[in-house]
Design an enzyme around this catalytic site. Structure first.
Site, PDB file in Angstrom:
ATOM      1  N   GLU A  19      40.944  32.970  40.832  1.00 20.46           N
ATOM      2  CA  GLU A  19      42.130  33.759  40.428  1.00 20.46           C
ATOM      3  C   GLU A  19      43.137  32.909  39.664  1.00 20.46           C
ATOM      4  O   GLU A  19      44.316  32.846  40.012  1.00 20.46           O
ATOM      5  CB  GLU A  19      42.780  34.393  41.655  1.00 20.46           C
ATOM      6  CG  GLU A  19      41.904  35.449  42.297  1.00 20.46           C
ATOM      7  CD  GLU A  19      42.607  36.270  43.376  1.00 20.46           C
ATOM      8  OE1 GLU A  19      43.617  35.800  43.912  1.00 20.46           O
ATOM      9  OE2 GLU A  19      42.134  37.386  43.661  1.00 20.46           O
ATOM     10  N   GLU A  68      35.197  39.676  44.916  1.00 24.42           N
ATOM     11  CA  GLU A  68      36.133  40.070  45.976  1.00 24.42           C
ATOM     12  C   GLU A  68      36.505  41.530  45.782  1.00 24.42           C
ATOM     13  O   GLU A  68      36.723  41.977  44.660  1.00 24.42           O
ATOM     14  CB  GLU A  68      37.440  39.260  45.936  1.00 24.42           C
ATOM     15  CG  GLU A  68      37.302  37.817  46.316  1.00 24.42           C
ATOM     16  CD  GLU A  68      38.642  37.093  46.354  1.00 24.42           C
ATOM     17  OE1 GLU A  68      39.675  37.732  46.653  1.00 24.42           O
ATOM     18  OE2 GLU A  68      38.646  35.885  46.070  1.00 24.42           O
TER      19      GLU A  68
HETATM   20  P1  P53 Z   1      45.139  38.320  51.144  1.00 25.07           P
HETATM   21  C1  P53 Z   1      47.053  38.308  45.322  1.00 25.07           C
HETATM   22  C2  P53 Z   1      46.549  39.424  44.690  1.00 25.07           C
HETATM   23  C3  P53 Z   1      45.208  39.688  44.729  1.00 25.07           C
HETATM   24  C4  P53 Z   1      44.351  38.830  45.394  1.00 25.07           C
HETATM   25  O1  P53 Z   1      44.309  38.491  49.800  1.00 25.07           O
HETATM   26  C5  P53 Z   1      44.843  37.704  45.997  1.00 25.07           C
HETATM   27  C6  P53 Z   1      46.201  37.442  45.965  1.00 25.07           C
HETATM   28  C7  P53 Z   1      46.753  36.257  46.631  1.00 25.07           C
HETATM   29  O2  P53 Z   1      46.659  36.401  48.009  1.00 25.07           O
HETATM   30  O3  P53 Z   1      44.069  36.782  46.598  1.00 25.07           O
HETATM   31  C8  P53 Z   1      42.690  36.908  46.746  1.00 25.07           C
HETATM   32  O4  P53 Z   1      44.385  37.367  51.981  1.00 25.07           O
HETATM   33  C9  P53 Z   1      42.193  35.532  47.063  1.00 25.07           C
HETATM   34  C10 P53 Z   1      41.748  35.368  48.484  1.00 25.07           C
HETATM   35  C11 P53 Z   1      42.552  36.283  49.365  1.00 25.07           C
HETATM   36  C12 P53 Z   1      42.213  37.721  48.994  1.00 25.07           C
HETATM   37  O5  P53 Z   1      42.485  37.948  47.632  1.00 25.07           O
HETATM   38  O6  P53 Z   1      46.434  37.793  50.701  1.00 25.07           O
HETATM   39  O7  P53 Z   1      41.222  35.059  46.174  1.00 25.07           O
HETATM   40  O8  P53 Z   1      41.853  34.017  48.827  1.00 25.07           O
HETATM   41  O9  P53 Z   1      42.380  36.088  50.718  1.00 25.07           O
HETATM   42  C13 P53 Z   1      42.952  38.744  49.814  1.00 25.07           C
HETATM   43  O10 P53 Z   1      45.221  39.670  51.758  1.00 25.07           O
END
Ligand code: P53
Length: 470
Positions: free
Chosen positions: A175, A368
């Site tokens: 990201e 993801e």
């Molecule tokens: P969490 C922001 C927006 C979209 C994805 O997020 C993001 C973030 C920053 O957190 O992060 C990604 O755990 C990231 C993972 C993360 C996952 O999305 O904040 O690549 O490390 O855990 C989910 O709910």
């Protein structure tokens, strides 16, 4: 028609969010080790080093470091064809600037990858996922310094050499576009180890930081292909489509310009050069990027093989007459948001896959996707997560349409956090994403016991039918 044979069904995690064992085997502290726990709308505190009396959720996380055999066995039971994780840079180079790598760290990932291969699970590996060595922040100011390019490339080269027969799919920076949110200290710190100083021009700093990362990524791609020509090395972006608030032409431009802030990061890595809109913006703002001889040729030589994306939500932008060109987000009346305010939009996934496929003509991989929920086991001991099942069914349905109807070349699908882990943005354990429940709360209490949720059996069936039966 359906998903291609060999489609990579799996799941995704990052080392710092599940491994724990933050000092085991000589591991050094990473940026994730100096962040406390927050909550919905409550930011994590970034402390100056590890302070006594503070709770740091990543230090133990779910202790995957000591439970990985049990956990990989559960993921194998789900039918995973692949598993995305990252290599904690601080296990390999505890401070980031050592000459030689740490053997105990290298050995851990050897064992982990062997364990995956035992079940026919392909490792999909991120080199830098929000866990750079904290020492590189205090010593060099993170990616502000060009020195980081060589340090990262050394780390990448060591991993490529060591695991060249065990890992085929790689990503350089997770990201990488999050840091465009200049007002969010979490984003610049986790992406790049950067803490902005009072009064500095953040946009100008970011341009330089990103340039260093683009160069590092390109060098890694070139080096990786030399070490093993079969490597597939991708970029990785958080893709949240931005829709215009209306058909008003000025809203269209507002949304387009907002999307460019994301595309800027992908354009360079996928096409091998800076896009005109960015060069013109720097010129207008008077930025003087520090570039070395050969940099532009390197960007061209180090283009990525595929495009990896995370997809969670979509946004809406509206033209702001009071501040033209500024970002003005408005809620989308057609979609609902999660407890953490993330707007849930399955159709946006199909839309995004189409946009990326048309713009870059590269294979895509969803590395993801998922929904964080507040959950508790019912009286039968099981989490009945029907909401998660509905979320995934709707998203997979749209992904299927992108493949079948739109001809998108999609390599695989890895939902985020197949086993509950520490949230990146809030540090909570109780923002749960998993098909597997882990008994631990936001304060760190719990037995760490793993229990499959209802969705576990659902996703197992989805994989078994290659996505036919949702
Ligand atoms: P969490 C922001 C927006 C979209 C994805 O997020 C993001 C973030 C920053 O957190 O992060 C990604 O755990 C990231 C993972 C993360 C996952 O999305 O904040 O690549 O490390 O855990 C989910 O709910």
């Amino acid at each position: 028609m359906s998903f291609p044979k060999g489609f990579l069904w799996g799941g995704a995690v990052a080392a710092h969010q599940l491994e724990g064992a933050w000092q085991a085997g000589g591991k050094g502290p990473s940026v994730a080790d100096v962040m406390t726990v927050g909550g919905p709308g409550v930011p994590r505190e970034i402390t100056d080093g590890v302070l006594p009396g503070k709770y740091y959720p990543n230090h133990e996380a779910i202790d995957f470091y000591h439970h990985y055999k049990e956990d990989i066995a559960l993921l194998a039971q789900l039918g995973f064809k692949c598993f995305r994780t990252s290599i904690a840079w601080t296990r390999i180079f505890p401070n980031g600037d050592e000459e030689t790598p740490n053997e105990a760290g290298l050995k851990f990932y050897d064992d982990l990858f062997d364990e995956m291969h035992k079940y026919g699970m392909e490792p999909v590996i991120t080199l830098s996922h929000f866990e750079m060595p904290y020492h590189l922040v205090t010593e060099y100011g993170g990616w502000r310094s060009r020195k980081l390019v060589d340090l990262f490339v050394r780390f990448a080269g060591v991993c490529f050499e060591r695991y060249k027969d065990k890992v085929k799919y790689w990503m350089t920076f997770n990201e990488i576009n999050n840091q465009r949110n200049l007002d969010d200290p979490f984003a610049s710190f986790t992406n790049s180890g950067v803490r902005y100083e009072e009064g500095e021009d953040r946009e100008a700093v970011l341009a330089q930081v990103a340039h260093h990362e683009f160069i590092a990524s390109a060098k890694a791609v070139v080096l990786g292909h030399k070490i093993n020509p079969d490597f597939e090395i991708g970029c990785m972006l958080a893709m949240s489509p931005v829709y215009p608030a209306s058909c008003r032409p000025l809203d269209q431009i507002a949304a387009l310009k907002e999307m460019d802030r994301t595309f800027a990061f992908a354009d360079v890595q996928c096409r091998g050069h800076y896009p005109a809109y960015l060069l013109r913006e720097w010129e207008r703002k008077g930025f003087k990027l520090q570039v070395e001889d050969g940099d532009m040729a390197l960007l061209e030589a180090g283009k990525v093989d595929y495009f990896a994306l995370s997809y969670y939500m979509s946004f809406v932008s509206e033209y702001d007459a009071a501040a033209p060109g500024a970002r003005k987000e408005v809620p989308n009346p057609y979609v609902k948001a999660s407890d953490w305010g993330w707007q849930i939009d399955p159709v946006g996934l199909r839309y995004t896959l189409n946009v990326l496929s048309e713009r870059y003509e590269l294979p895509l991989m969803i590395v993801e996707n998922g929904i964080g929920l507040h959950e508790q086991p019912a009286s039968d001991g099981i989490v009945h997560d029907d909401e998660r099942i509905r979320y995934f069914a709707a998203h997979i349905e749209q992904m299927k349409r992108a493949v079948e109807e739109d001809g998108v070349a999609l390599m695989g699908y890895c939902p985020w956090g197949p086993i509950d882990l520490v949230s990146a943005s809030t540090g909570e354990m109780e923002k749960r994403y998993g098909f597997i429940y882990v008994d631990k709360d936001n304060q760190g209490n719990g037995t760490l016991k793993r229990v499959p949720k209802k969705s576990f059996y659902w996703y197992q069936h989805v994989i078994k039918t290659n996505g036919e039966d949702l």
